[in-house]
Design a protein around this motif. Structure first.
Motif, mmCIF file in Angstrom:
data_model
loop_
_atom_site.group_PDB
_atom_site.id
_atom_site.type_symbol
_atom_site.label_atom_id
_atom_site.label_comp_id
_atom_site.label_asym_id
_atom_site.label_seq_id
_atom_site.Cartn_x
_atom_site.Cartn_y
_atom_site.Cartn_z
ATOM 1 N N LYS A 259 25.649 -50.812 -58.905
ATOM 2 C CA LYS A 259 25.572 -51.979 -59.781
ATOM 3 C C LYS A 259 24.382 -52.871 -59.438
ATOM 4 C CE LYS A 259 30.562 -52.004 -60.632
ATOM 5 N NZ LYS A 259 31.832 -52.761 -60.470
ATOM 6 N N SER A 260 23.790 -52.609 -58.290
ATOM 7 C CA SER A 260 22.653 -53.425 -57.854
ATOM 8 C C SER A 260 21.350 -52.876 -58.422
ATOM 9 C CB SER A 260 22.573 -53.421 -56.320
ATOM 10 O OG SER A 260 21.345 -53.941 -55.876
ATOM 11 N N TRP A 261 20.644 -53.690 -59.192
ATOM 12 C CA TRP A 261 19.368 -53.249 -59.760
ATOM 13 C C TRP A 261 18.323 -53.058 -58.655
ATOM 14 C CZ3 TRP A 261 18.175 -51.319 -64.355
ATOM 15 C CH2 TRP A 261 19.109 -51.484 -65.381
ATOM 16 N N ASN A 262 18.431 -53.847 -57.632
ATOM 17 C CA ASN A 262 17.524 -53.695 -56.500
ATOM 18 C C ASN A 262 17.695 -52.317 -55.855
ATOM 19 O OD1 ASN A 262 15.606 -54.461 -54.523
ATOM 20 N ND2 ASN A 262 17.250 -55.054 -53.130
ATOM 21 N N ASP A 263 18.964 -51.911 -55.669
ATOM 22 C CA ASP A 263 19.258 -50.612 -55.062
ATOM 23 C C ASP A 263 18.840 -49.452 -55.962
ATOM 24 O OD1 ASP A 263 20.216 -51.873 -52.861
ATOM 25 O OD2 ASP A 263 22.346 -51.509 -53.279
ATOM 26 N N LYS A 264 18.902 -49.639 -57.270
ATOM 27 C CA LYS A 264 18.490 -48.575 -58.197
ATOM 28 C C LYS A 264 17.031 -48.182 -57.980
ATOM 29 C CE LYS A 264 21.658 -49.828 -61.998
ATOM 30 N NZ LYS A 264 22.447 -48.583 -62.077
ATOM 31 N N TRP A 274 20.127 -42.921 -46.689
ATOM 32 C CA TRP A 274 20.615 -44.233 -47.117
ATOM 33 C C TRP A 274 21.197 -44.159 -48.516
ATOM 34 C CZ3 TRP A 274 19.776 -47.576 -51.141
ATOM 35 C CH2 TRP A 274 20.233 -48.905 -50.985
ATOM 36 N N ARG A 275 22.345 -44.856 -48.713
ATOM 37 C CA ARG A 275 22.976 -44.940 -50.031
ATOM 38 C C ARG A 275 23.365 -46.389 -50.308
ATOM 39 N NH1 ARG A 275 27.991 -41.447 -50.713
ATOM 40 N NH2 ARG A 275 27.347 -41.411 -52.913
ATOM 41 N N PRO A 276 23.374 -46.799 -51.569
ATOM 42 C CA PRO A 276 23.844 -48.154 -51.889
ATOM 43 C C PRO A 276 25.266 -48.357 -51.386
ATOM 44 C CG PRO A 276 22.779 -47.141 -53.788
ATOM 45 C CD PRO A 276 22.935 -46.060 -52.764
ATOM 46 N N ALA A 277 25.554 -49.514 -50.832
ATOM 47 C CA ALA A 277 26.850 -49.771 -50.198
ATOM 48 C C ALA A 277 28.020 -49.587 -51.173
ATOM 49 C CB ALA A 277 26.866 -51.190 -49.622
ATOM 50 N N ASP A 278 27.867 -50.069 -52.404
ATOM 51 C CA ASP A 278 28.983 -49.973 -53.356
ATOM 52 C C ASP A 278 29.285 -48.526 -53.728
ATOM 53 O OD1 ASP A 278 26.545 -49.800 -54.691
ATOM 54 O OD2 ASP A 278 27.290 -50.747 -56.533
ATOM 55 N N VAL A 279 28.249 -47.715 -53.867
ATOM 56 C CA VAL A 279 28.441 -46.307 -54.234
ATOM 57 C C VAL A 279 28.991 -45.519 -53.051
ATOM 58 C CG1 VAL A 279 27.311 -44.216 -55.053
ATOM 59 C CG2 VAL A 279 26.598 -46.437 -55.941
ATOM 60 N N ALA A 280 28.457 -45.788 -51.851
ATOM 61 C CA ALA A 280 28.912 -45.068 -50.656
ATOM 62 C C ALA A 280 30.394 -45.313 -50.399
ATOM 63 C CB ALA A 280 28.082 -45.495 -49.448
ATOM 64 N N GLU A 281 30.854 -46.536 -50.699
ATOM 65 C CA GLU A 281 32.267 -46.869 -50.500
ATOM 66 C C GLU A 281 33.159 -46.196 -51.540
ATOM 67 O OE1 GLU A 281 35.201 -50.815 -50.220
ATOM 68 O OE2 GLU A 281 33.049 -51.054 -50.570
ATOM 69 N N LYS A 282 32.705 -46.187 -52.779
ATOM 70 C CA LYS A 282 33.524 -45.642 -53.865
ATOM 71 C C LYS A 282 33.439 -44.128 -53.969
ATOM 72 C CE LYS A 282 34.635 -46.563 -58.723
ATOM 73 N NZ LYS A 282 34.277 -47.343 -59.929
ATOM 74 N N TYR A 283 32.263 -43.576 -53.640
ATOM 75 C CA TYR A 283 32.054 -42.130 -53.749
ATOM 76 C C TYR A 283 31.522 -41.582 -52.419
ATOM 77 C CZ TYR A 283 32.168 -43.422 -58.702
ATOM 78 O OH TYR A 283 32.525 -43.943 -59.918
ATOM 79 N N PRO A 284 32.365 -41.520 -51.399
ATOM 80 C CA PRO A 284 31.902 -41.046 -50.093
ATOM 81 C C PRO A 284 31.487 -39.565 -50.146
ATOM 82 C CG PRO A 284 34.297 -41.233 -50.123
ATOM 83 C CD PRO A 284 33.803 -41.841 -51.402
ATOM 84 N N VAL A 285 30.510 -39.224 -49.329
ATOM 85 C CA VAL A 285 30.022 -37.849 -49.216
ATOM 86 C C VAL A 285 30.320 -37.353 -47.809
ATOM 87 C CG1 VAL A 285 27.966 -36.373 -49.256
ATOM 88 C CG2 VAL A 285 28.204 -38.219 -50.916
ATOM 89 N N HIS A 286 30.820 -36.130 -47.708
ATOM 90 C CA HIS A 286 31.170 -35.576 -46.398
ATOM 91 C C HIS A 286 29.949 -35.526 -45.495
ATOM 92 C CE1 HIS A 286 32.704 -33.106 -43.208
ATOM 93 N NE2 HIS A 286 31.872 -32.119 -43.497
#
Length: 426
Positions: A259-264, A274-286
């Protein structure tokens, strides 16, 4: 294009023999470092890479010839010293491109394939990228351009520099005494391929280890820290084409979902992983945290699948050898034929490595590949000029396409029944 194809006709069999020799040596010494499906996956990656290179499917953002013409301070003579300077310049450039590939999200996609094997052997040296369209490498050859090193010298030295990086991908050679201080050795490169925390992002050198010591990225192999190989986000597939675009796919998905335009925008040039914090929390990767207890990727494979996979890669090697040996004559038939041939090679690799993954859609890719092959024969009455060698070749090739479809369908059905049986028992 044609010259490089001729070089590869000699290099490919040599590399294949060395890969197989290492596998047999491992059996003889009781230290096997090669798994069959992993080796086929690595060889298949090499096939896609050399096909892409021979077809010229990449563009240098700045041509080396342009740099020489515009920026050369002096023009040195074409002699043995020139070749030595070119070799060192290539190695210096290689260090920085290699480091760039490791340290930034966007560039890691170009290198992930090389580190994707969870084994370390000569075969994994052949895991090279097909995802690079625009190459930055030439920019780092500025020192050679300033000295006026001729373009032809770079063209001759570059393949030699690349091939010289093959031998040190092995676990069968221990530390090499004083050479450890000068050149990249198997011990140095085992560190580079390891995912142990102590070893991550170290030893970027390609021929000379001096660059790592100068720029602070050197790490010695430690006796109490045996290297564990692969990448921290395991790819979980034998399909090299999928691996080539896996990281890019994750970046695109994360940039879209955050949702962060800066992170996009900044995700592309952030440190690798590195991954955006909101995405990493909602869609974790093994991600592998305990490297010493990781389970290597493997798939259930019968002896018949192992044998069939070797049949498929052997046929693909024969097809690609014909392409490399006949580029000029194929091009003379029609300018776009070599690109059709390239598509056929890529479809071949995608289909049989998907079958190695036990993916039911392998039959779809196999049908597409074989339909393309049969369509070529029916439309042209030949297989890219092969009738000049023998008029029966098109019939043999056509029969292979039919049998290949039938065998792949049989394997897909067999795997489906096995998976269904396991599901019932579970």
């Amino acid at each position: 294009m044609e010259t490089y194809g001729k070089i590869l006709l000699i290099a490919m069999p040599a590399f294949l023999l060395l890969v197989l020799a290492e596998a047999y040596y491992g059996v003889w010494k009781g230290k096997q470092t090669v798994r069959n499906l992993d080796m086929i996956s690595s060889l298949s990656s090499g096939i896609t890479n050399v096909t892409k290179d021979v077809l010229g499917l990449s563009i240098a953002i700045i041509g080396y010839g342009w740099l020489v013409d515009k920026l050369a301070i002096v023009h040195i003579e074409n002699n043995i010293l020139t070749y030595i300077i070119a070799f060192v310049a290539l190695d210096f450039a290689g260090y920085w491109v290699h480091r760039l590939d490791h340290e930034y999200n966007f560039f890691w996609n170009a290198h992930i394939i090389h580190h994707s094997s969870e084994d370390f052997n000569l075969a994994c040296a052949l895991r090279q990228s097909i995802s690079v369209v625009f190459r930055l490498f030439t920019i780092f050859l500025l020192p050679a351009a300033l000295l006026g090193v001729p373009t032809m010298v770079i063209a001759v030295v570059a393949p030699l520099h690349l091939f010289a990086q093959f031998w040190y991908h092995t676990q069968h050679i221990n530390k090499m005494g004083f050479l450890e201080k000068i050149i990249v050795t198997p011990s140095h490169h085992r560190v580079h391929h390891a995912i142990n925390p102590e070893y991550l992002d170290k030893n970027y050198g390609q021929i000379f280890i001096i660059w790592d010591k100068l720029f602070g990225t050197y790490q010695e192999e430690l006796a109490d820290k045996p290297p564990v190989y692969g990448i921290t986000r395991p790819v979980q597939t034998w399909n090299p084409i999928k691996i080539n675009f896996m990281h890019l796919g994750l970046l695109i998905k994360d940039a879209w979902l955050t949702k962060s335009w800066n992170d996009k925008f900044r995700i592309w040039m952030m440190p690798t992983g590195w991954r955006p914090a909101d995405v990493a929390e909602k869609y974790p990767v093994h991600k592998i945290n305990d490297v010493y207890n990781m389970q290597k990727f493997d798939t259930k494979a019968s002896p018949s699948l192992h044998m069939w996979s070797w049949v498929q890669i052997t046929m693909t090697l024969l097809f690609i050898s014909y392409l490399f040996g006949n580029i000029a004559s194929i091009n003379a038939l029609n300018a776009y034929y070599i690109y059709v041939y390239g598509v056929f090679i890529f479809l071949s690799v995608y289909a049989y490595t998907d079958l190695m993954d036990r993916n039911k859609y392998a039959i779809v890719w196999e049908v597409i590949k074989n339909s393309l092959g049969i369509a070529i024969i029916l439309q042209t009455g030949d297989w890219f000029g092969a009738a000049a060698l023998s008029p029966v070749l098109k019939y043999i090739i056509g029969a292979y396409f039919i049998l290949s479809t039938m065998f792949t369908l049989w394997f897909v059905m067999k795997h489906a029944k096995e998976d269904e049986r396991v599901a019932i028992l579970a």
